[in-house]
Design a protein around this motif. Structure first.
Motif, short mmCIF file in Angstrom:
data_model
loop_
_atom_site.label_atom_id
_atom_site.label_comp_id
_atom_site.label_asym_id
_atom_site.label_seq_id
_atom_site.Cartn_x
_atom_site.Cartn_y
_atom_site.Cartn_z
N HIS A 45 -38.11 29.26 17.07
CA HIS A 45 -37.88 28.55 18.33
C HIS A 45 -39.14 27.82 18.82
O HIS A 45 -39.25 27.50 20.01
N TYR A 46 -40.06 27.58 17.89
CA TYR A 46 -41.29 26.86 18.25
C TYR A 46 -40.97 25.43 18.69
O TYR A 46 -40.17 24.74 18.05
N GLN A 47 -41.56 24.98 19.79
CA GLN A 47 -41.34 23.65 20.33
C GLN A 47 -42.62 22.81 20.15
O GLN A 47 -43.58 22.96 20.92
N THR A 98 -45.55 25.49 22.02
CA THR A 98 -45.28 26.86 22.45
C THR A 98 -43.98 27.36 21.85
O THR A 98 -43.21 26.59 21.27
N ILE A 99 -43.74 28.65 21.99
CA ILE A 99 -42.53 29.29 21.50
C ILE A 99 -41.64 29.63 22.68
O ILE A 99 -42.11 30.14 23.71
N VAL A 100 -40.36 29.39 22.56
CA VAL A 100 -39.40 29.79 23.58
C VAL A 100 -38.80 31.12 23.13
O VAL A 100 -38.02 31.18 22.17
N PRO A 101 -39.19 32.21 23.77
CA PRO A 101 -38.71 33.53 23.33
C PRO A 101 -37.28 33.81 23.79
O PRO A 101 -37.05 34.24 24.93
N GLU A 102 -36.31 33.53 22.92
CA GLU A 102 -34.91 33.80 23.26
C GLU A 102 -34.58 35.27 23.14
O GLU A 102 -33.62 35.75 23.73
#
Length: 407
Positions: free
Chosen positions: A198-200, A205-209
């Motif tokens: 999920h790295y943007q 940054t990473i979106v921690p789902e």
């Protein structure tokens, strides 16, 4: 004979042997008159402080005319002066001097002024001063003092509460995972690894789902650890008493531990029931007086139901006025039963405290870690104690010089 001469004589009668030499007589006359005769040996630094403390009060009329002395309308000066008086004189004389100061220097008027209250910094020394003065304050002034203490306590609570709660609240069971963890329980390395896809790039940054964390242990009330703070309230321990009371109030609000606060001099006061209101706790303290640690430990013994789940923190300079032999026997027995006995020579920012070195070494020999601790270090100390980790190793990591056992 004026008040200042009487107090100078009182100081020698209580703290020093009565001297008959000419130089000693000259010293005492210089202290009584508030002058330093150039034809006589100069006063020591300690005597200069004593002379200044007495002149600020009993020489204030002349001092104001001569442009020297007096406490002025300054909270730091008042606090330092009161601290000096407590150092130089025994408790009964301190009470007399404070009463004179209250009447002659207008401390009542200072405490009643809103601008004075608004200028006060958060300082445990100030709380100690107000507590020691309250027995001679009029009722209206006591209410003003309570407002000052409430302000200082609030600032200290804001500063210390979060760190203490985070360090102590609920032990984590790292053998079990949770996918709905609280923020403080998140296992960040595992969470990051699980969300790499999920790295943007545009945001770097990473979106921690998916959150991964530790599951908290759910413990019954009967299984909770118990912390007993046994605090020496003699005059030399004033700031330690204030910090201990605030930490006790914080810990009492944490469901993961049961907390008790016991204060003592030659008598014992159990303030546990007042911990929901730290200001009331502080008003229940009586600074000064003698010290009977043995009696206090005996009281704490009776409060302990599960020794292996109890952490007894004795906060004292260890100058025992009671039965030293019985005191050491009690501590040895508590350690043998599994009580985690930790001795703090001070809980303050004031640096290395004065303490009974021999008694401290004997306590260390009995198996009780002995050292001084700052308020900033205390939450981590409690977390280490509750996990039953090596306290001495923790102290070494904190660069704290612990007392060595006798060889």
């Amino acid at each position: 004979m004026n008040d200042k001469t009487t107090l100078t004589q009182e100081l020698n009668e209580n703290n020093e042997p009565m001297a008959t030499t000419l130089s000693e007589k000259s010293r005492r006359w210089q202290l009584a008159l508030g002058v330093n005769d150039e034809q006589q040996p100069p006063l020591s630094n300690r005597d200069e402080r004593l002379s200044g403390a007495l002149s600020a009060l009993y020489g204030s009329d002349n001092a104001n005319k001569q442009g020297r002395g007096s406490l002025s309308r300054s909270a730091p000066k008042v606090s330092k002066w009161l601290g000096d008086i407590r150092e130089f004189f025994p408790t009964p004389v301190v009470q007399v001097v404070q009463k004179d100061a209250f009447e002659r220097l207008g401390l009542k008027e200072m405490l009643m002024e809103p601008e004075f209250l608004s200028a006060i910094e958060a300082d445990v020394h100030l709380i100690a001063d107000l507590i020691s003065l309250r027995s001679i304050m009029p009722e209206k002034t006591i209410e003003t003092a309570r407002q000052v203490i409430e302000k200082v306590v609030k600032e200290l609570m804001d500063k210390l509460e979060q760190k203490t709660s985070e360090a102590i609240r609920g032990a984590l069971n790292k053998s079990k995972r949770s996918f709905r963890p609280r923020f403080n329980d998140i296992d960040w390395p595992r969470t990051i690894h699980a969300n790499l896809r999920h790295y943007q790039p545009e945001y770097k940054t990473i979106v921690p789902e998916k959150l991964i964390g530790f599951m908290r242990q759910q413990r019954r009330l009967a299984d909770l650890d118990e912390v007993v703070l046994c605090v020496d309230q003699s005059g030399s321990m004033a700031t330690s008493v204030v910090y201990s009371s605030i930490f006790a109030a914080v810990m009492a609000s944490i469901p993961a531990v049961k907390t008790k606060l016991i204060c003592f001099d030659t008598s014992v006061v159990d303030l546990t029931e007042d911990l929901t209101d730290p200001v009331s706790v502080l008003f229940g303290i009586q600074l000064g007086g003698g010290t009977d640690i043995n009696q206090a430990i005996a009281y704490c013994e009776k409060q302990i139901e599960q020794p292996t789940k109890t952490h007894l923190l004795l906060i004292s300079d260890l100058y025992e006025g009671g039965d030293e032999v019985q005191l050491k026997q009690r501590v040895a027995q508590l350690v043998k039963q599994g009580v985690n006995v930790i001795t703090l020579l001070a809980l303050s920012d004031d640096g290395r405290p004065a303490y009974d070195a021999q008694m401290a070494a004997e306590f260390a020999t009995l198996g009780s870690p002995v050292f001084a601790c700052t308020p900033e270090q205390f939450p981590d100390l409690m977390a280490t104690a509750l996990k039953r980790e090596d306290i001495m190793l923790w102290a070494a990591d904190q660069d704290i010089k612990a007392i060595r056992p006798l060889e």
